[in-house]
Design an enzyme around this catalytic site. Structure first.
Site, PDB file in Angstrom:
ATOM      1  N   ASP A  52       0.813  -1.218   0.000  1.00 31.10           N
ATOM      2  CA  ASP A  52       0.000   0.000   0.000  1.00 31.10           C
ATOM      3  C   ASP A  52       0.845   1.266   0.000  1.00 31.10           C
ATOM      4  O   ASP A  52       0.491   2.265  -0.629  1.00 31.10           O
ATOM      5  CB  ASP A  52      -0.963   0.009   1.198  1.00 31.10           C
ATOM      6  CG  ASP A  52      -2.191  -0.851   0.915  1.00 31.10           C
ATOM      7  OD1 ASP A  52      -2.162  -1.624  -0.063  1.00 31.10           O
ATOM      8  OD2 ASP A  52      -3.179  -0.741   1.668  1.00 31.10           O
ATOM      9  N   ASN A  94      -4.806  -2.050  -4.263  1.00 29.54           N
ATOM     10  CA  ASN A  94      -6.016  -2.201  -3.452  1.00 29.54           C
ATOM     11  C   ASN A  94      -5.907  -1.311  -2.228  1.00 29.54           C
ATOM     12  O   ASN A  94      -6.412  -1.644  -1.159  1.00 29.54           O
ATOM     13  CB  ASN A  94      -6.173  -3.678  -3.043  1.00 29.54           C
ATOM     14  CG  ASN A  94      -7.595  -3.999  -2.599  1.00 29.54           C
ATOM     15  OD1 ASN A  94      -8.497  -3.158  -2.721  1.00 29.54           O
ATOM     16  ND2 ASN A  94      -7.800  -5.193  -2.075  1.00 29.54           N
ATOM     17  N   ASP A 325     -10.604  -2.729  12.326  1.00 37.10           N
ATOM     18  CA  ASP A 325      -9.625  -3.651  11.748  1.00 37.10           C
ATOM     19  C   ASP A 325      -9.140  -4.661  12.782  1.00 37.10           C
ATOM     20  O   ASP A 325      -9.114  -5.869  12.533  1.00 37.10           O
ATOM     21  CB  ASP A 325      -8.434  -2.881  11.178  1.00 37.10           C
ATOM     22  CG  ASP A 325      -8.796  -2.179   9.878  1.00 37.10           C
ATOM     23  OD1 ASP A 325      -9.905  -2.462   9.354  1.00 37.10           O
ATOM     24  OD2 ASP A 325      -8.003  -1.361   9.393  1.00 37.10           O
ATOM     25  N   GLU A 353     -11.010  -4.880   2.176  1.00 35.88           N
ATOM     26  CA  GLU A 353     -10.267  -5.616   1.141  1.00 35.88           C
ATOM     27  C   GLU A 353     -11.115  -6.736   0.538  1.00 35.88           C
ATOM     28  O   GLU A 353     -10.978  -7.108  -0.616  1.00 35.88           O
ATOM     29  CB  GLU A 353      -8.983  -6.179   1.731  1.00 35.88           C
ATOM     30  CG  GLU A 353      -7.847  -5.178   1.840  1.00 35.88           C
ATOM     31  CD  GLU A 353      -7.961  -4.215   3.005  1.00 35.88           C
ATOM     32  OE1 GLU A 353      -9.053  -4.127   3.628  1.00 35.88           O
ATOM     33  OE2 GLU A 353      -6.961  -3.527   3.294  1.00 35.88           O
ATOM     34  N   HIS A 397      -4.848  -9.254   3.745  1.00 33.62           N
ATOM     35  CA  HIS A 397      -3.763  -9.455   4.720  1.00 33.62           C
ATOM     36  C   HIS A 397      -4.272  -9.818   6.103  1.00 33.62           C
ATOM     37  O   HIS A 397      -3.702 -10.657   6.791  1.00 33.62           O
ATOM     38  CB  HIS A 397      -2.917  -8.182   4.783  1.00 33.62           C
ATOM     39  CG  HIS A 397      -3.711  -6.917   5.041  1.00 33.62           C
ATOM     40  ND1 HIS A 397      -3.298  -5.938   5.892  1.00 33.62           N
ATOM     41  CD2 HIS A 397      -4.912  -6.493   4.564  1.00 33.62           C
ATOM     42  CE1 HIS A 397      -4.188  -4.951   5.911  1.00 33.62           C
ATOM     43  NE2 HIS A 397      -5.173  -5.273   5.109  1.00 33.62           N
ATOM     44  N   ARG A 398      -5.359  -9.179   6.519  1.00 33.38           N
ATOM     45  CA  ARG A 398      -5.822  -9.423   7.894  1.00 33.38           C
ATOM     46  C   ARG A 398      -6.412 -10.825   8.063  1.00 33.38           C
ATOM     47  O   ARG A 398      -6.312 -11.414   9.134  1.00 33.38           O
ATOM     48  CB  ARG A 398      -6.830  -8.357   8.336  1.00 33.38           C
ATOM     49  CG  ARG A 398      -6.226  -6.988   8.329  1.00 33.38           C
ATOM     50  CD  ARG A 398      -6.840  -6.015   9.301  1.00 33.38           C
ATOM     51  NE  ARG A 398      -6.196  -4.730   9.084  1.00 33.38           N
ATOM     52  CZ  ARG A 398      -4.966  -4.422   9.484  1.00 33.38           C
ATOM     53  NH1 ARG A 398      -4.261  -5.286  10.168  1.00 33.38           N
ATOM     54  NH2 ARG A 398      -4.451  -3.248   9.210  1.00 33.38           N
ATOM     55  N   LYS A 429       0.542  -6.413   2.256  1.00 29.86           N
ATOM     56  CA  LYS A 429      -0.193  -5.152   2.207  1.00 29.86           C
ATOM     57  C   LYS A 429       0.214  -4.255   3.375  1.00 29.86           C
ATOM     58  O   LYS A 429       0.330  -3.043   3.222  1.00 29.86           O
ATOM     59  CB  LYS A 429      -1.690  -5.427   2.257  1.00 29.86           C
ATOM     60  CG  LYS A 429      -2.549  -4.224   1.945  1.00 29.86           C
ATOM     61  CD  LYS A 429      -3.980  -4.675   1.706  1.00 29.86           C
ATOM     62  CE  LYS A 429      -4.739  -3.700   0.837  1.00 29.86           C
ATOM     63  NZ  LYS A 429      -5.055  -2.449   1.498  1.00 29.86           N
TER      64      LYS A 429
END
Ligand code: DC
Length: 666
Positions: A52, A94, A325, A353, A397-398, A429
């Site tokens: 990012d 993204n 998040d 995402e 990613h998370r 990311k």
């Protein structure tokens, strides 16, 4: 970083040590944009190096900002509010944190100075809404075309066009707080008079607006705030570079390690550096949620220390609007709780995402969990009967980082299971080294860490095969021959008779070896090239016959068995060192074939060689390795034979991976 199709995590049990967090994504991209718009040069310290931030840096470079790497510091020279190229096509991957604020900034700059900019991203980015921001910008005169679907990127921003900023600018706050952030960061570009932004609807994710306001302050913009409804950018606001700025560690990334400590740091706390009690990031409040689930957490200005408190963890019901998040991490912690956990007010998960509510529900169910979901909530029941699951990560990613915590199932389940994470590189990311960082602080019982043993005679290509198999699986490699070679070399250098077993064993026990980036260091000296020489191979073969030497090197070899797994090559990997290896391969290429290969290698290096004498050397070395009393070379009973004489290295690799796949529970 793991660029592999999947990463298998063995059952993990404990965590200890210190984790240094990468820079915050939210802060990094805001700082970059502000530095890029400001006059002068800003030295940015501890910037996150990730997908990012890479797209933001690339965009700023295209827009004419000068960006220079100065060691670990990035020097960004901004535009001072003036457009240089008047046209650009920016690809923003993204990264919502790049798309939204760049849209606002470039729309305003195009309106006031003229120009045409196209902003696009990956397909998922083109499904992430931006209509509310576009409407707000159009509302005061910016010219914006949605090039595919109305309300979504890709966008074309063009100008000049007259702006009407006398009336308050209205923006919806209930889909993404990034729309408001984008306006607050961009409007100082045109604040000849006071500019007022009004939020319509309940503002979500307020802590991210807090970060925006804090950083604007650092860049000389004092936004006046009335509640969370009305924000005024004072007339004459101008970005001023603070000269230098430090990026905090990422508080959302901290959540995985806070959870890790709560689950698996039983006596000594896990220390997390980079965020703490003085963080400007809202996600540090994840600490409160983790405490409510039973974690014991201490903190300082920029560190946290976490260990297990209540066990099992305590289920809870929590409005997660303030930690959207980090809250995903709670959904996995919930599996280790004593009662169901309900996370509410998380509608924003659906436009991240990926649709994160759907994704978390689907993947948690694969582990065997009972999960219920609604438009803006999710409920997860504790899990006892865990299934080996293949976790799809949706390029999110998370999701990947959250599900790594499922590997601790052995702490609650009778039969621990491994967890497979697909496309693990998606963590890039925000946290490119996430798995390496995790593996550096976790532990488990040795027997649970998979080993693939690849044994065979000298020059059979086992080292190359071990390397490519390990690379495909993200596993560690043990080149046990290198240990014998290094022992032979060190003993020779010390003037020790290689036939004197006890003396050579003392050398073996005290070997100061270190490995990294394909190089081997002996007491700090790079001996990689010397290790590969034929003469060193002969020394190795001589020292390898001594039982005392083999014993001395045994522990060193066992220490290579670390998560996520090991591929070990040598002579006795499957028979003596790792008799419990999950897969044992024995290479059987003929001496003639091996001599030919070695001959080719040597010729390619410009070294003259004779095939016949090479073959004789190999055969006599084979004979010595096979007939010696200590650990003679022979296949383990349960080894699979692989004659790679007529195979390419890729063919051998694929065959071994195929055998491996058949032994996995997925
Ligand atoms: O695989 P290599 O050529 O690097 O091995 C060098 C020597 O070390 C070989 O002649 C035998 C010995 N060796 C051993 O005895 N046991 C091992 N596991 C690896 C190597």
């Amino acid at each position: 970083m793991y660029k592999i199709p999947f990463l298998d995590l063995p059952p993990l049990r404990a965590a200890s040590g210190t984790v240094r967090l990468p820079g915050s994504k939210s802060i990094s991209n805001r700082v970059l944009l502000l530095a890029g718009l400001a006059e002068g040069t800003t030295a940015v310290h501890d910037l996150l190096d990730s997908d990012d931030t890479a797209v933001m840096l690339e965009a700023l470079t295209q827009l004419g900002c000068q960006i220079r790497k100065d060691g670990s510091v990035l020097q960004v020279t901004g535009l001072g509010g003036r457009l240089l190229p008047r046209a650009a096509r920016l690809f923003l991957g993204n990264a919502g944190t790049a798309m939204r604020p760049l849209t606002a900034a470039l729309a305003l700059l195009a309106a006031t100075q003229g120009g045409e900019f196209e902003l696009s991203g990956v397909p998922r980015m083109h499904e992430r809404p931006i209509g509310d921001l576009v409407d707000a910008l159009r509302g005061f005169g910016c010219h914006i075309d949605c090039l595919a679907n109305e309300g979504f990127p890709p966008l074309r921003l063009s100008g000049p066009s007259p702006l009407a900023l006398d009336k308050p600018v209205q923006v919806r706050g209930d889909v993404s707080s990034q729309f408001l952030t984008a306006l607050l960061m961009a409007l100082p570009l045109v604040a000849a008079k006071d500019v007022v932004v009004e939020v319509v609807g309940e503002l979500i994710s307020k802590p991210y607006i807090h970060i925006t306001l804090e950083l604007l302050k650092r860049f000389g913009i004092e936004v006046r705030r009335e509640g969370w409804e009305r924000f005024t950018i004072p007339a004459g606001s101008r970005y001023r570079s603070p000269g230098s700025i430090h990026v905090e560690g990422d508080a959302s990334s901290a959540s995985y390690f806070v959870a890790l400590g709560a689950i698996a740091s039983v006596n000594v706390p896990l220390r997390i550096e980079g965020v703490g009690s003085e963080s400007m990031q809202g996600d540090v409040r994840f600490v409160e949620a983790a405490r409510a689930m039973g974690a014991q957490i201490e903190s300082g200005p920029n560190w946290l220390a976490v260990r297990r408190g209540d066990w099992p963890l305590k289920g809870l019901t929590l409005d997660c609007n303030h930690i959207p998040d980090a809250a995903m991490t709670l959904a996995v912690m919930a599996l280790y709780a004593d009662s169901p956990t309900t996370l509410t007010n998380i509608a924003s998960w659906r436009v991240k995402e990926t649709d994160r509510i759907a994704a978390m529900a689907a993947e948690l169910r694969k582990l065997g969990a009972q999960v219920d979901e609604g438009p803006d909530w999710i409920r997860i029941a504790p899990l006892h009967d865990w299934k080996p699951a293949v976790i799809h990560t949706y390029d999110d990613h998370r999701v990947a980082m959250c599900f790594s915590l499922a590997a601790f199932n052995g702490l609650v389940a009778e039969r621990p299971v491994p967890v497979r994470i697909l496309e693990p590189h998606c963590v890039a990311k925000t946290f490119p080294d996430y798995f390496e960082t995790l593996f550096a602080v976790v532990d488990t019982s040795r027997s649970e860490i998979p080993v693939i043993a690849i044994d065979g005679p000298t020059a059979s290509g086992k080292g190359t095969l071990a390397d490519v198999v390990a690379e495909s699986l993200g596993y560690h490699v043990l080149d046990s021959g290198a240990l014998y070679r290094a022992t032979g070399l060190a003993a020779t250098r010390a003037g020790i008779d290689l036939d004197d077993g006890p003396k050579v064993a003392t050398v073996a026990a005290g070997l100061a070896l270190s490995f990294g980036k394909g190089r081997t260091l002996l007491a700090g000296e790079d001996i990689s090239d010397e290790l590969r020489q034929e003469a060193t191979g002969v020394m190795a073969s001589r020292v390898a016959v001594h039982p005392a030497v083999r014993r001395a090197l045994n522990q060193l070899q066992l220490d290579f068995r670390r998560p996520p797994g090991l591929v070990a090559d040598g002579r006795d990997m499957g028979t003596d060192v790792f008799p419990d290896a999950s897969l044992k391969v024995f290479l059987t290429a003929s001496a003639a074939t091996r001599a030919e290969r070695r001959h080719k290698q040597l010729i390619a290096k410009g070294i003259s060689a004779n095939i016949e004498s090479l073959r004789q050397d190999l055969e006599s070395r084979d004979a010595r390795d096979k007939t010696r009393a200590a650990a003679p070379l022979h296949p383990a009973q349960d080894a699979l034979m692989l004659d790679n004489s007529a195979q390419t290295i890729e063919e051998s690799r694929d065959l071994v991976l195929d055998w491996w796949a058949k032994r996995r529970p997925f």
